[in-house]
Design an enzyme around this catalytic site. Structure first.
Site, PDB file in Angstrom:
ATOM      1  N   ARG A 140     -56.758 -29.580  -7.343  1.00 56.49           N
ATOM      2  CA  ARG A 140     -57.066 -29.591  -6.749  1.00 56.49           C
ATOM      3  C   ARG A 140     -58.081 -29.717  -5.627  1.00 56.49           C
ATOM      4  O   ARG A 140     -58.872 -30.047  -5.151  1.00 56.49           O
ATOM      5  CB  ARG A 140     -56.230 -31.343  -6.104  1.00 56.49           C
ATOM      6  CG  ARG A 140     -56.769 -32.093  -6.027  1.00 56.49           C
ATOM      7  CD  ARG A 140     -55.360 -33.052  -5.096  1.00 56.49           C
ATOM      8  NE  ARG A 140     -54.590 -33.822  -6.262  1.00 56.49           N
ATOM      9  CZ  ARG A 140     -55.103 -34.600  -7.331  1.00 56.49           C
ATOM     10  NH1 ARG A 140     -56.682 -35.072  -6.732  1.00 56.49           N
ATOM     11  NH2 ARG A 140     -54.667 -35.562  -8.017  1.00 56.49           N
TER      12      ARG A 140
ATOM     13  N   GLU B 243     -53.095 -41.384   3.097  1.00 53.82           N
ATOM     14  CA  GLU B 243     -52.110 -41.811   1.573  1.00 53.82           C
ATOM     15  C   GLU B 243     -53.497 -42.634   1.410  1.00 53.82           C
ATOM     16  O   GLU B 243     -54.067 -43.184   1.890  1.00 53.82           O
ATOM     17  CB  GLU B 243     -51.309 -43.244   2.535  1.00 53.82           C
ATOM     18  CG  GLU B 243     -50.594 -42.196   4.084  1.00 53.82           C
ATOM     19  CD  GLU B 243     -51.228 -41.271   5.414  1.00 53.82           C
ATOM     20  OE1 GLU B 243     -51.782 -42.238   4.834  1.00 53.82           O
ATOM     21  OE2 GLU B 243     -50.652 -40.525   5.455  1.00 53.82           O
TER      22      GLU B 243
ATOM     23  N   MET C 232     -63.049 -42.364  -8.098  1.00 55.36           N
ATOM     24  CA  MET C 232     -61.197 -42.394  -8.884  1.00 55.36           C
ATOM     25  C   MET C 232     -60.786 -41.168  -9.089  1.00 55.36           C
ATOM     26  O   MET C 232     -60.301 -40.491  -9.116  1.00 55.36           O
ATOM     27  CB  MET C 232     -61.454 -42.499 -10.049  1.00 55.36           C
ATOM     28  CG  MET C 232     -62.260 -44.862  -9.810  1.00 55.36           C
ATOM     29  SD  MET C 232     -61.347 -45.539  -9.116  1.00 55.36           S
ATOM     30  CE  MET C 232     -60.311 -46.313  -9.817  1.00 55.36           C
TER      31      MET C 232
ATOM     32  N   GLU D  83     -69.080 -58.692  -6.881  1.00 59.04           N
ATOM     33  CA  GLU D  83     -69.667 -59.842  -5.884  1.00 59.04           C
ATOM     34  C   GLU D  83     -69.918 -59.434  -4.047  1.00 59.04           C
ATOM     35  O   GLU D  83     -70.703 -58.962  -3.789  1.00 59.04           O
ATOM     36  CB  GLU D  83     -70.467 -61.220  -6.115  1.00 59.04           C
ATOM     37  CG  GLU D  83     -71.251 -61.786  -6.756  1.00 59.04           C
ATOM     38  CD  GLU D  83     -71.212 -63.356  -6.874  1.00 59.04           C
ATOM     39  OE1 GLU D  83     -72.379 -64.243  -6.413  1.00 59.04           O
ATOM     40  OE2 GLU D  83     -71.159 -63.459  -8.126  1.00 59.04           O
ATOM     41  N   ALA D  84     -68.432 -59.573  -4.055  1.00 65.52           N
ATOM     42  CA  ALA D  84     -68.608 -59.905  -2.369  1.00 65.52           C
ATOM     43  C   ALA D  84     -68.613 -58.240  -1.633  1.00 65.52           C
ATOM     44  O   ALA D  84     -68.725 -58.216  -0.873  1.00 65.52           O
ATOM     45  CB  ALA D  84     -67.184 -60.343  -2.236  1.00 65.52           C
TER      46      ALA D  84
ATOM     47  N   HIS E  71     -62.447 -51.252  -1.724  1.00 66.82           N
ATOM     48  CA  HIS E  71     -61.036 -51.035  -2.226  1.00 66.82           C
ATOM     49  C   HIS E  71     -61.164 -52.595  -3.097  1.00 66.82           C
ATOM     50  O   HIS E  71     -61.014 -53.705  -1.843  1.00 66.82           O
ATOM     51  CB  HIS E  71     -59.806 -50.948  -1.964  1.00 66.82           C
ATOM     52  CG  HIS E  71     -58.599 -50.669  -2.955  1.00 66.82           C
ATOM     53  ND1 HIS E  71     -58.474 -49.738  -3.500  1.00 66.82           N
ATOM     54  CD2 HIS E  71     -57.692 -51.406  -2.720  1.00 66.82           C
ATOM     55  CE1 HIS E  71     -57.171 -50.550  -4.607  1.00 66.82           C
ATOM     56  NE2 HIS E  71     -56.814 -51.582  -3.618  1.00 66.82           N
TER      57      HIS E  71
ATOM     58  N   ASP F 101     -55.531 -45.415  -0.495  1.00 60.02           N
ATOM     59  CA  ASP F 101     -56.174 -46.933  -0.297  1.00 60.02           C
ATOM     60  C   ASP F 101     -55.703 -47.081   1.715  1.00 60.02           C
ATOM     61  O   ASP F 101     -55.027 -48.571   1.862  1.00 60.02           O
ATOM     62  CB  ASP F 101     -55.433 -47.558  -1.349  1.00 60.02           C
ATOM     63  CG  ASP F 101     -56.018 -47.451  -2.195  1.00 60.02           C
ATOM     64  OD1 ASP F 101     -57.440 -47.041  -2.449  1.00 60.02           O
ATOM     65  OD2 ASP F 101     -55.715 -47.728  -3.192  1.00 60.02           O
TER      66      ASP F 101
HETATM   67  C1  GAR Z   1     -65.200 -51.278  -7.943  1.00 60.43           C
HETATM   68  O1  GAR Z   1     -64.899 -51.888  -7.567  1.00 60.43           O
HETATM   69  C2  GAR Z   1     -64.808 -50.840  -6.498  1.00 60.43           C
HETATM   70  O2  GAR Z   1     -64.179 -51.728  -5.306  1.00 60.43           O
HETATM   71  C3  GAR Z   1     -63.827 -49.803  -6.964  1.00 60.43           C
HETATM   72  O3  GAR Z   1     -63.647 -49.282  -8.301  1.00 60.43           O
HETATM   73  C4  GAR Z   1     -64.841 -50.267  -8.744  1.00 60.43           C
HETATM   74  C5  GAR Z   1     -66.067 -49.500  -9.121  1.00 60.43           C
HETATM   75  O4  GAR Z   1     -67.296 -50.079  -9.193  1.00 60.43           O
HETATM   76  N1  GAR Z   1     -62.109 -48.788  -6.060  1.00 60.43           N
HETATM   77  C6  GAR Z   1     -61.341 -48.756  -6.452  1.00 60.43           C
HETATM   78  O5  GAR Z   1     -60.137 -49.616  -7.014  1.00 60.43           O
HETATM   79  C7  GAR Z   1     -61.368 -46.807  -5.431  1.00 60.43           C
HETATM   80  N2  GAR Z   1     -59.605 -47.428  -5.020  1.00 60.43           N
HETATM   81  P1  GAR Z   1     -68.978 -49.781  -9.119  1.00 60.43           P
HETATM   82  O6  GAR Z   1     -68.640 -47.872  -9.926  1.00 60.43           O
HETATM   83  O7  GAR Z   1     -69.636 -50.861  -9.908  1.00 60.43           O
HETATM   84  O8  GAR Z   1     -68.599 -49.527  -8.052  1.00 60.43           O
END
Ligand code: GAR
Length: 216
Positions: free
Chosen positions: A64, A142, A89, A171-172, A108, A144
């Site tokens: 990492r 930590e 991710m 959408e939000a 998130h 999120d």
């Molecule tokens: C989104 O819903 C984002 O909030 C989530 O991954 C998705 C990515 O979509 N992120 C997480 O869960 C991070 N903890 P996108 O590639 O279409 O933006």
């Protein structure tokens, strides 16, 4: 302000940020989009917008720390001042996160501190919550966690599946992330004692909470 966006996949939030940065007077510019996955669809979105892209495949690194060191090098070489995680991710090492303290933000898909981690919409449905949403926050070691900049509340409907709920929250997200980024690039979201203090020094109002649909 030069922005580096980190992605791992689809890139719909990246698209929302690209559109926000194209607004006249927006004080941020996306200087680079970096993906840890070579096949992330978001890379094509960035390229189509004329934004430089880079793949740093985590599978090419033994640890990492060595992956994070390369990421840090690429961001600094580009002169990035603020990192936006947009569906990135991958857990970053404490050392990387500390180097970019208060200069890295994340979205998130839940109302933090509820439902950190993965499978958030399934877990929200299992918990029977009536309202969920999304959160933009400064990144801390930590997962999120970190000072909250902005949140959007989204209703959970009786027939929701994880997929329908995810679509409504997404959408939000596309409205909230540009809003939060604007506050940060304008210097209107400062971290004070691990809370974000918003300022309206420009004389404008400071929207940092969304309700979708709006109750008004
Ligand atoms: C989104 O819903 C984002 O909030 C989530 O991954 C998705 C990515 O979509 N992120 C997480 O869960 C991070 N903890 P996108 O590639 O279409 O933006």
């Amino acid at each position: 302000m030069k922005i580096g966006v980190l992605i791992s996949g689809r890139g719909s939030n990246l698209k929302a940020l690209i559109e926000a940065c194209a607004e006249p007077g927006f004080r941020g510019r996306i200087a680079i989009v970096i993906s840890n996955r070579p096949n992330a669809a978001g890379l094509a979105l960035a390229a189509a917008a004329g934004i430089p892209t880079l793949v740093i495949d985590h599978k090419d690194f033994a640890s990492r720390e060595t992956f994070d060191a390369e990421l840090d090098r690429a961001l600094r070489e580009t002169g990035v001042e603020l990192i936006c995680n947009a569906g990135f991710m991958r857990i970053l090492s404490d050392g990387f996160v500390e180097k970019w303290r208060n200069r890295q933000i994340n979205i998130h898909p839940s109302l933090l501190p509820a439902f950190k981690g993965l499978h958030v919409h399934r877990r929200a449905l299992d918990a029977g919550v009536r309202i969920t949403g999304c959160t933009v926050h400064f990144v801390r070691p930590e997962m999120d966690e970190g000072p909250i900049i902005a949140q959007a509340a989204v209703p959970v409907l009786p027939d929701d599946t994880p997929e329908t709920l995810a679509a409504r929250v997404l959408e939000a997200e596309h409205k909230l992330y540009p809003m939060a980024l604007k506050l940060v690039v304008e210097g209107r979201a400062r971290v004070v004692g691990e809370h974000v203090v918003l300022s309206d020094a420009d004389g404008g109002n400071v929207p940092a909470a969304l309700f979708m649909p709006s109750p008004r």
